[in-house]
Design a protein around this motif. Structure first.
Motif, PDB file in Angstrom:
ATOM      1  N   ARG A   1      39.604   9.142 -25.996  1.00 35.02           N
ATOM      2  CA  ARG A   1      40.731   8.258 -25.768  1.00 35.02           C
ATOM      3  C   ARG A   1      40.918   7.347 -26.970  1.00 35.02           C
TER       4      ARG A   1
ATOM      5  N   ALA B   1      46.547   3.731 -12.405  1.00 35.66           N
ATOM      6  CA  ALA B   1      46.178   5.137 -12.424  1.00 35.66           C
ATOM      7  C   ALA B   1      46.203   5.662 -10.985  1.00 35.66           C
TER       8      ALA B   1
ATOM      9  N   ALA C   1      33.850   9.628 -11.842  1.00 37.43           N
ATOM     10  CA  ALA C   1      34.888   8.708 -12.322  1.00 37.43           C
ATOM     11  C   ALA C   1      34.589   8.285 -13.749  1.00 37.43           C
ATOM     12  N   ASP C   2      35.581   7.656 -14.374  1.00 35.76           N
ATOM     13  CA  ASP C   2      35.414   7.200 -15.749  1.00 35.76           C
ATOM     14  C   ASP C   2      36.200   5.914 -15.955  1.00 35.76           C
TER      15      ASP C   2
ATOM     16  N   GLY D   1      38.770   3.649 -17.889  1.00 37.28           N
ATOM     17  CA  GLY D   1      39.957   3.895 -18.690  1.00 37.28           C
ATOM     18  C   GLY D   1      40.072   2.839 -19.768  1.00 37.28           C
TER      19      GLY D   1
ATOM     20  N   ASP E   1      42.967   0.884 -14.175  1.00 33.09           N
ATOM     21  CA  ASP E   1      42.973   2.038 -15.069  1.00 33.09           C
ATOM     22  C   ASP E   1      41.733   2.919 -14.910  1.00 33.09           C
TER      23      ASP E   1
ATOM     24  N   ARG F   1      39.674   6.032 -13.826  1.00 34.45           N
ATOM     25  CA  ARG F   1      40.058   7.428 -13.623  1.00 34.45           C
ATOM     26  C   ARG F   1      39.145   8.039 -12.563  1.00 34.45           C
ATOM     27  N   TYR F   2      39.744   8.649 -11.561  1.00 35.34           N
ATOM     28  CA  TYR F   2      38.992   9.227 -10.448  1.00 35.34           C
ATOM     29  C   TYR F   2      38.976  10.751 -10.540  1.00 35.34           C
TER      30      TYR F   2
ATOM     31  N   VAL G   1      37.354  12.873 -12.169  1.00 34.05           N
ATOM     32  CA  VAL G   1      37.320  13.548 -13.464  1.00 34.05           C
ATOM     33  C   VAL G   1      36.360  14.736 -13.424  1.00 34.05           C
TER      34      VAL G   1
END
Length: 369
Positions: A64, A84, A101-102, A104, A228, A230-231, A233
């Motif tokens: 990113r 998100a 998850a991550d 963002g 933000d 991220r789910y 992933v």
């Protein structure tokens, strides 16, 4: 509770939940302190020991673009225009070998990352390397799968059965993408904030942030980060090792991987069949980190007393019928393999030599997979 307790999982012995055996808690605390000290002693250039716990997760910076600096965050516009997407359903358990998850968007400077996985909890840490213990902004994301709650103040062992967590310390917050949210004041010290929300029906997440710079609204910044996340992933946790001879019964139970802005890293991996030993360990634990020295450090690491395939090594047995193997400077790495009970040692053939011989080592982070 100190800010280190909230955001530095290896710094202190975690407070056990009610009903945990005291012997197990003491043993677990000593094991964590040992891991922290080994990592600190093996990583050149560490400013303070406390950085071991708040270093980076396995995130390639190329994944990113670089985030804008905190100074570019006016308080009134700290949140994105759109959140998100949130999932309609969460799993009932996480796969410890995969990252659900991550993070963002993050403020600039949070370059040290850690990811910790397990069947019923996922934790991610991000920190700016401080020059002094307690300095530097630090973030923690805690998540649980469906059917679990997040304890209000505990950090490492924060997963709880659904409906078992009270509301003391929680105040209503603006919904996150239409889902219920609360501010959690219990673990926050100094300039910081913690926001929890229902990211899917029956599943919860919480972002906590401390040491927020003056001039920035902590709640606005935390909310900006939370929106933000991220789910789903669902990507593998990238590791510095793979085992070709690992018995099929020994499944991933918990991975903890840290990378640091200066190039340092360490990993702690645990395998089993879903049940811990009577002392609270997973049946097989593995620690790795870059270290080219072929001697001990005079304190935590003892000197080797044998060899294995030309590498300095040290072997020990345990009272539970298990054994440990330390290998020094194997492709520039230090490894510590531990079978924490007799049954696991027997499943590995009676010693840990073949497990080491079957290990594919990847000293460079770019080669992890």
């Amino acid at each position: 509770m100190t800010d280190g307790k909230l955001l530095e999982p290896l710094r202190d012995t975690p407070l056990p939940p009610s009903g945990v055996d005291l012997h197990r808690a003491v043993r677990d605390g000593r094991r964590r302190i040992r891991h922290r000290r080994i990592a600190a002693s093996a990583t050149a250039g560490l400013a303070v020991v406390a950085l071991v716990a708040t270093a980076p997760t396995l995130l390639d910076p190329r994944d990113r673009p670089a985030p804008p600096p905190v100074a570019a965050l006016p308080t009134a516009t700290a949140a994105p225009t759109a959140a998100a997407p949130l999932p309609d359903r969460a799993p009932t358990a996480f796969d410890p070998a995969r990252q659900y998850a991550d993070l963002g968007w993050l403020p600039a400077g949070l370059t040290d990352r850690t990811v910790v996985t397990g069947p019923t909890r996922l934790t991610m840490y991000a920190a700016s390397p401080p020059q002094v213990v307690g300095e530097g902004m630090r973030l923690m994301l805690r998540m649980v799968p469906r059917g679990h709650d997040i304890a209000l103040a505990d950090d490492d062992f924060f997963d709880r059965p659904a409906g078992s967590v009270g509301t003391a310390g929680l105040t209503a917050a603006e919904p996150v993408a239409g889902r219920p949210a609360w501010w959690n004041s219990l673990p926050v010290v100094g300039r910081g904030a913690a926001l929890r929300w229902q990211y899917a029906p029956g599943a919860w997440a919480e972002v906590g942030l401390i040491n927020v710079p003056d001039g920035t609204d902590p709640q606005a910044l935390v909310r900006r980060i939370a929106l933000d996340i991220r789910y789903a992933v669902d990507r593998p946790v990238r590791l510095p090792v793979a085992f070709r001879t690992l018995p099929s019964a020994l499944k991933p139970m918990s991975f903890q991987v840290t990378t640091r802005s200066g190039g340092g890293w360490d990993a702690r991996l645990a395998y089993g069949a879903g049940k811990r030993t009577k002392y609270g360990d997973w049946p097989l634990t593995v620690q790795l980190m870059p270290r080219t020295s072929e001697k001990g450090d005079g304190s935590v690491l003892a000197d080797p007393d044998s060899t294995l395939d030309g590498h300095p090594a040290r072997r020990r047995t345990s009272g539970a019928g298990g054994a440990s193997l330390q290998v020094y400077n194997a492709q520039g790495l230090y490894l510590e393999l531990t079978a924490n009970d007799g049954a696991t040692l027997r499943a590995l053939g009676g010693d840990l030599d073949e497990l080491f011989r079957g290990a594919v080592l990847r000293p460079k982070v770019a080669d992890w997979r």
